[in-house]
Motif scaffolding. Structure first.
Motif, PDB file in Angstrom:
ATOM      1  N   GLY A  12     -35.847   8.340 -57.653  1.00  0.00           N
ATOM      2  CA  GLY A  12     -34.958   9.044 -56.737  1.00  0.00           C
ATOM      3  C   GLY A  12     -35.563  10.351 -56.263  1.00  0.00           C
ATOM      4  N   GLU A  43     -35.159   1.563 -56.848  1.00  0.00           N
ATOM      5  CA  GLU A  43     -35.771   2.864 -57.097  1.00  0.00           C
ATOM      6  C   GLU A  43     -37.032   2.733 -57.941  1.00  0.00           C
ATOM      7  N   THR A 182     -38.737   7.592 -51.685  1.00  0.00           N
ATOM      8  CA  THR A 182     -37.701   7.702 -52.707  1.00  0.00           C
ATOM      9  C   THR A 182     -36.537   6.791 -52.369  1.00  0.00           C
ATOM     10  N   TRP A 183     -35.727   6.491 -53.375  1.00  0.00           N
ATOM     11  CA  TRP A 183     -34.495   5.723 -53.167  1.00  0.00           C
ATOM     12  C   TRP A 183     -33.387   6.368 -53.970  1.00  0.00           C
TER      13      TRP A 183
END
Length: 218
Positions: A12, A43, A182-183
């Motif tokens: 993240g 992620e 990023t996730w």
């Protein structure tokens, strides 16, 4: 030889910034990610890609078997992900019981094994309202325990513990970081939902920094 540290790296935007902050601080980084059966397992793919590009040693540990003990979270169970801000009562369904104590314990064990002096951990003030295991009192007590739990003391270091996600992003942008790597969304679909607490807070951070999130939203 640079000081060794373990970075708990989810993939993240917060832990991505923490990872790069540790590198910027001149640390020899060992990244550690956990598959705990989260819906947003996407992620972990982001984490792997970033570590490969940065040439950072990266371990992904499957601890999903513990979910038979940790029921009741919308992040791991068949419970609808709530929409809205983190400060709303409904977001409590995203709490995974005792998650960060478990992850920090495993990270400290890894730190001892690689002779690292610190575990970097991305808790921040935006998490305090909903997540007890992201609050300063929890981090401080865990730090006290981890300094005496092994022959070699390990420090829990949370560089952004008292600041907001907006401030984290501000620091990351100053480092020139690319947040397309990023996730954040709790829904692990092709595009971010834009409505869950994680997305709402992320979008606020980009808006507060007068810039645009590079991710695409539904």
């Amino acid at each position: 030889m640079n000081e060794k540290v373990v970075v708990i790296y989810s993939g993240g935007m917060d832990s991505f910034t923490v990872l790069n902050r540790a590198l910027k601080d001149g640390k020899q980084v060992y990244a550690l990610s956990f598959d705990y059966g989260q819906r947003h397992v996407k992620e972990l793919a982001c984490a792997a890609k970033v570590c490969e590009e940065l040439n950072v040693p990266h371990k992904v540990v499957d601890i999903s078997a513990i979910n038979q003990l940790l029921a009741g979270s919308s992040l791991t169970d068949d419970i609808e992900i709530p929409e809205g801000h983190y400060e709303e009562e409904s977001m409590k369904s995203t709490v995974v019981p005792n998650r960060n104590m478990i992850l920090l314990s495993l990270a400290v064990g890894y730190a001892v094994s690689v002779e690292a002096s610190q575990v970097y951990y991305g808790a921040h003030s935006g998490d305090h309202a909903i997540y007890p295991d992201c609050r300063p009192e929890f981090v401080l007590k865990m730090n006290d325990v981890c300094k005496i739990a092994n022959y070699d003391a390990v420090e829990i270091f949370s560089p952004y513990l008292e600041v907001s996600k907006t401030a984290i992003l501000t620091d990351g942008l100053a480092m020139g970081l690319d947040y397309s790597n990023t996730w954040t969304c709790y829904n692990g679909r092709e595009h971010a939902c834009g409505k869950c607490g994680a997305c709402v807070e992320r979008l606020e951070a980009f808006r507060d920094n007068n810039t645009t999130d590079p991710l695409t939203y539904e």
